[in-house]
Design a protein around this motif. Structure first.
Motif, PDB file in Angstrom:
ATOM      1  N   ILE A  89      30.220  27.242  43.163  1.00  0.00           N
ATOM      2  CA  ILE A  89      30.989  27.645  44.333  1.00  0.00           C
ATOM      3  C   ILE A  89      32.440  27.739  43.876  1.00  0.00           C
ATOM      4  O   ILE A  89      33.145  26.733  43.779  1.00  0.00           O
ATOM      5  CB  ILE A  89      30.847  26.634  45.492  1.00  0.00           C
ATOM      6  N   ARG A  90      32.902  28.939  43.558  1.00  0.00           N
ATOM      7  CA  ARG A  90      34.221  29.102  42.943  1.00  0.00           C
ATOM      8  C   ARG A  90      34.683  30.539  43.105  1.00  0.00           C
ATOM      9  O   ARG A  90      33.881  31.455  43.304  1.00  0.00           O
ATOM     10  CB  ARG A  90      34.138  28.746  41.455  1.00  0.00           C
ATOM     11  N   SER A  91      35.992  30.731  42.986  1.00  0.00           N
ATOM     12  CA  SER A  91      36.550  32.075  43.075  1.00  0.00           C
ATOM     13  C   SER A  91      36.809  32.670  41.705  1.00  0.00           C
ATOM     14  O   SER A  91      36.682  33.874  41.513  1.00  0.00           O
ATOM     15  CB  SER A  91      37.851  32.065  43.887  1.00  0.00           C
ATOM     16  N   ASP A  92      37.197  31.855  40.719  1.00  0.00           N
ATOM     17  CA  ASP A  92      37.421  32.343  39.363  1.00  0.00           C
ATOM     18  C   ASP A  92      36.153  32.108  38.562  1.00  0.00           C
ATOM     19  O   ASP A  92      35.792  30.962  38.266  1.00  0.00           O
ATOM     20  CB  ASP A  92      38.598  31.610  38.722  1.00  0.00           C
ATOM     21  N   ILE A  93      35.462  33.178  38.220  1.00  0.00           N
ATOM     22  CA  ILE A  93      34.152  33.039  37.571  1.00  0.00           C
ATOM     23  C   ILE A  93      34.198  33.388  36.085  1.00  0.00           C
ATOM     24  O   ILE A  93      33.161  33.445  35.425  1.00  0.00           O
ATOM     25  CB  ILE A  93      33.097  33.915  38.282  1.00  0.00           C
ATOM     26  N   ARG A  94      35.381  33.542  35.511  1.00  0.00           N
ATOM     27  CA  ARG A  94      35.489  34.055  34.138  1.00  0.00           C
ATOM     28  C   ARG A  94      35.059  33.064  33.072  1.00  0.00           C
ATOM     29  O   ARG A  94      34.507  33.459  32.044  1.00  0.00           O
ATOM     30  CB  ARG A  94      36.942  34.479  33.861  1.00  0.00           C
ATOM     31  N   GLU A  95      35.359  31.795  33.236  1.00  0.00           N
ATOM     32  CA  GLU A  95      35.169  30.796  32.186  1.00  0.00           C
ATOM     33  C   GLU A  95      35.833  31.300  30.898  1.00  0.00           C
ATOM     34  O   GLU A  95      37.023  31.592  30.897  1.00  0.00           O
ATOM     35  CB  GLU A  95      33.686  30.450  32.023  1.00  0.00           C
ATOM     36  N   ASP A  96      35.068  31.455  29.808  1.00  0.00           N
ATOM     37  CA  ASP A  96      35.682  31.848  28.539  1.00  0.00           C
ATOM     38  C   ASP A  96      35.502  33.327  28.222  1.00  0.00           C
ATOM     39  O   ASP A  96      35.759  33.763  27.103  1.00  0.00           O
ATOM     40  CB  ASP A  96      35.088  31.018  27.391  1.00  0.00           C
ATOM     41  N   ARG A  97      35.074  34.120  29.190  1.00  0.00           N
ATOM     42  CA  ARG A  97      34.777  35.528  28.906  1.00  0.00           C
ATOM     43  C   ARG A  97      36.062  36.355  28.818  1.00  0.00           C
ATOM     44  O   ARG A  97      36.916  36.316  29.713  1.00  0.00           O
ATOM     45  CB  ARG A  97      33.890  36.142  29.981  1.00  0.00           C
ATOM     46  N   ALA A  98      36.204  37.103  27.736  1.00  0.00           N
ATOM     47  CA  ALA A  98      37.349  37.987  27.548  1.00  0.00           C
ATOM     48  C   ALA A  98      37.096  39.318  28.244  1.00  0.00           C
ATOM     49  O   ALA A  98      35.955  39.742  28.416  1.00  0.00           O
ATOM     50  CB  ALA A  98      37.588  38.218  26.054  1.00  0.00           C
ATOM     51  N   GLY A  99      38.203  39.969  28.642  1.00  0.00           N
ATOM     52  CA  GLY A  99      38.069  41.281  29.258  1.00  0.00           C
ATOM     53  C   GLY A  99      39.218  41.578  30.191  1.00  0.00           C
ATOM     54  O   GLY A  99      40.086  40.728  30.435  1.00  0.00           O
ATOM     55  N   THR A 100      39.242  42.774  30.713  1.00  0.00           N
ATOM     56  CA  THR A 100      40.275  43.204  31.646  1.00  0.00           C
ATOM     57  C   THR A 100      40.097  42.491  32.973  1.00  0.00           C
ATOM     58  O   THR A 100      39.012  42.525  33.563  1.00  0.00           O
ATOM     59  CB  THR A 100      40.204  44.728  31.852  1.00  0.00           C
ATOM     60  N   ARG A 101      41.149  41.832  33.434  1.00  0.00           N
ATOM     61  CA  ARG A 101      41.060  41.065  34.682  1.00  0.00           C
ATOM     62  C   ARG A 101      40.715  41.969  35.855  1.00  0.00           C
ATOM     63  O   ARG A 101      41.256  43.057  36.006  1.00  0.00           O
ATOM     64  CB  ARG A 101      42.383  40.343  34.963  1.00  0.00           C
ATOM     65  N   LEU A 102      39.781  41.519  36.666  1.00  0.00           N
ATOM     66  CA  LEU A 102      39.357  42.255  37.851  1.00  0.00           C
ATOM     67  C   LEU A 102      39.309  41.306  39.039  1.00  0.00           C
ATOM     68  O   LEU A 102      38.619  40.288  38.994  1.00  0.00           O
ATOM     69  CB  LEU A 102      37.972  42.876  37.634  1.00  0.00           C
ATOM     70  N   ARG A 103      40.029  41.641  40.044  1.00  0.00           N
ATOM     71  CA  ARG A 103      40.020  40.891  41.305  1.00  0.00           C
ATOM     72  C   ARG A 103      39.086  41.634  42.255  1.00  0.00           C
ATOM     73  O   ARG A 103      39.288  42.820  42.547  1.00  0.00           O
ATOM     74  CB  ARG A 103      41.441  40.824  41.848  1.00  0.00           C
ATOM     75  N   VAL A 104      38.039  40.975  42.703  1.00  0.00           N
ATOM     76  CA  VAL A 104      37.030  41.579  43.566  1.00  0.00           C
ATOM     77  C   VAL A 104      37.166  41.008  44.972  1.00  0.00           C
ATOM     78  O   VAL A 104      37.093  39.792  45.169  1.00  0.00           O
ATOM     79  CB  VAL A 104      35.613  41.308  43.027  1.00  0.00           C
ATOM     80  N   ALA A 105      37.373  41.886  45.940  1.00  0.00           N
ATOM     81  CA  ALA A 105      37.458  41.478  47.348  1.00  0.00           C
ATOM     82  C   ALA A 105      36.361  42.200  48.124  1.00  0.00           C
ATOM     83  O   ALA A 105      36.234  43.424  48.043  1.00  0.00           O
ATOM     84  CB  ALA A 105      38.830  41.802  47.929  1.00  0.00           C
ATOM     85  N   VAL A 202      35.799  37.657  51.211  1.00  0.00           N
ATOM     86  CA  VAL A 202      35.803  36.729  50.083  1.00  0.00           C
ATOM     87  C   VAL A 202      36.527  37.406  48.926  1.00  0.00           C
ATOM     88  O   VAL A 202      36.597  38.634  48.852  1.00  0.00           O
ATOM     89  CB  VAL A 202      34.384  36.327  49.628  1.00  0.00           C
ATOM     90  N   GLU A 203      37.066  36.593  48.009  1.00  0.00           N
ATOM     91  CA  GLU A 203      37.719  37.112  46.812  1.00  0.00           C
ATOM     92  C   GLU A 203      37.218  36.363  45.575  1.00  0.00           C
ATOM     93  O   GLU A 203      36.969  35.162  45.623  1.00  0.00           O
ATOM     94  CB  GLU A 203      39.234  36.950  46.904  1.00  0.00           C
ATOM     95  N   PHE A 204      37.093  37.103  44.490  1.00  0.00           N
ATOM     96  CA  PHE A 204      36.736  36.536  43.195  1.00  0.00           C
ATOM     97  C   PHE A 204      37.706  37.059  42.139  1.00  0.00           C
ATOM     98  O   PHE A 204      38.213  38.171  42.256  1.00  0.00           O
ATOM     99  CB  PHE A 204      35.319  36.946  42.781  1.00  0.00           C
TER     100      PHE A 204
END
Length: 297
Positions: A89-105, A202-204
């Motif tokens: 249950i979290r909004s930032d789901i990246r952990e250690d994954r590299a890549g272009t930041r994407l904010r999903v609403a 919701v936002e991620f």
């Protein structure tokens, strides 16, 4: 554009923060709490807490949602072979994954009322820049006969596919035809769940999804209302943006993409998200219109 999400990689941040910030209630507990007014749940630490209300929607999102789809019922599709309750249950789901930041609403609306649906639980999950899914790295790398970034048999995301694993998940319902996966590793990156606020939003924070053979670029999403899975769908992206993102690291190292929006078996124009630049990344918005009472309208 102002960023109002936590950007600490791997931090478990819920849009419904627990009183006193103790523990994690997990998806099953969250669904139970959202299914009743003023509900309390027991956290993983054994304490009884109540989920708090999500913050109100920012002005930048309110304007963008006006141009994102309508209240027409969102089409359901398969959940694919790699869904399971990740208990994140979290909004930032990246952990250690590299890549272009994407904010999903995502804004969830009731298809009959054409209004926001508060206290719905929204899950998203997707592959990383190399085409791998957490909890199923062996399968999605081709090591166990699943999809492969550069070879092997692509996974069957089409309805009627035969995914690995099985078993029921919290939330019940039958949206999407595939069975739930039994995870084969302990990774949980690029998976998470949030609860809609009073505006149904919701936002991620994640990274732009990668790709694998046989499928176009996509993010999976599932909406729970009470104990029911009322929508299982996917989000897609404009191919010009996919090409721009994939020209840069770490995506550029993954070559041989064979499936695009125009030849994907699941793609529909209604699945396209509205995307704008957002600082060092992008902001993607979409409306999900759901049949909350499951009466077929």
């Amino acid at each position: 554009m102002r960023h109002d999400l936590d950007h600490h990689e791997g931090q478990r941040v819920s849009r419904r923060r627990l009183i006193a910030g103790v523990g994690s209630i997990g998806l099953a507990g969250l669904l139970a709490a959202c299914g009743r007014d003023g509900g309390t749940v027991t956290t993983s630490t054994g304490e009884t807490v109540s989920p708090q209300a999500t913050a109100s929607t920012s002005a930048d999102l309110a304007a963008l949602f006006g141009a994102a789809n309508t209240c027409t019922l969102t089409a359901s599709t398969t959940q694919g072979p790699y869904y399971f309750d990740a208990d994140k249950i979290r909004s930032d789901i990246r952990e250690d994954r590299a890549g272009t930041r994407l904010r999903v609403a995502i804004r969830v609306q009731d298809s009959e009322q054409c209004g926001p649906l508060a206290d719905a639980v929204v899950e998203i999950w997707h592959c990383d820049a190399a085409g791998l899914y957490s909890g199923a790295e062996a399968q999605s790398s081709g090591a166990s006969g699943g999809g492969a970034p550069s070879g092997g048999t692509p996974p069957s995301d089409a309805p009627g596919g035969n995914p690995p694993g099985g078993g029921a998940a919290p939330g019940g319902g039958a949206e999407g035809s595939a069975a739930d996966l039994t995870p084969t590793d302990d990774k949980r990156y690029l998976r998470g769940a949030q609860v809609t606020n009073a505006d149904g939003i919701v936002e991620f924070t994640t990274v732009w999804p990668g790709w694998y053979r046989g499928r176009t670029t996509h993010i999976h999403a599932m909406v729970h209302v009470g104990d029911d899975r009322v929508l299982t769908t996917q989000m897609m992206f404009d191919e010009a943006l996919n090409s721009r993102v994939y020209a840069a690291a770490p995506y550029a190292a993954h070559t041989g993409r064979d499936t695009f929006n125009d030849n994907d078996s699941i793609y529909a124009e209604t699945m396209l998200t509205k995307v704008v630049e957002d600082g060092d990344g992008y902001l993607s918005v979409i409306n999900f219109s759901v049949d909350a009472d499951r009466d077929g309208t």
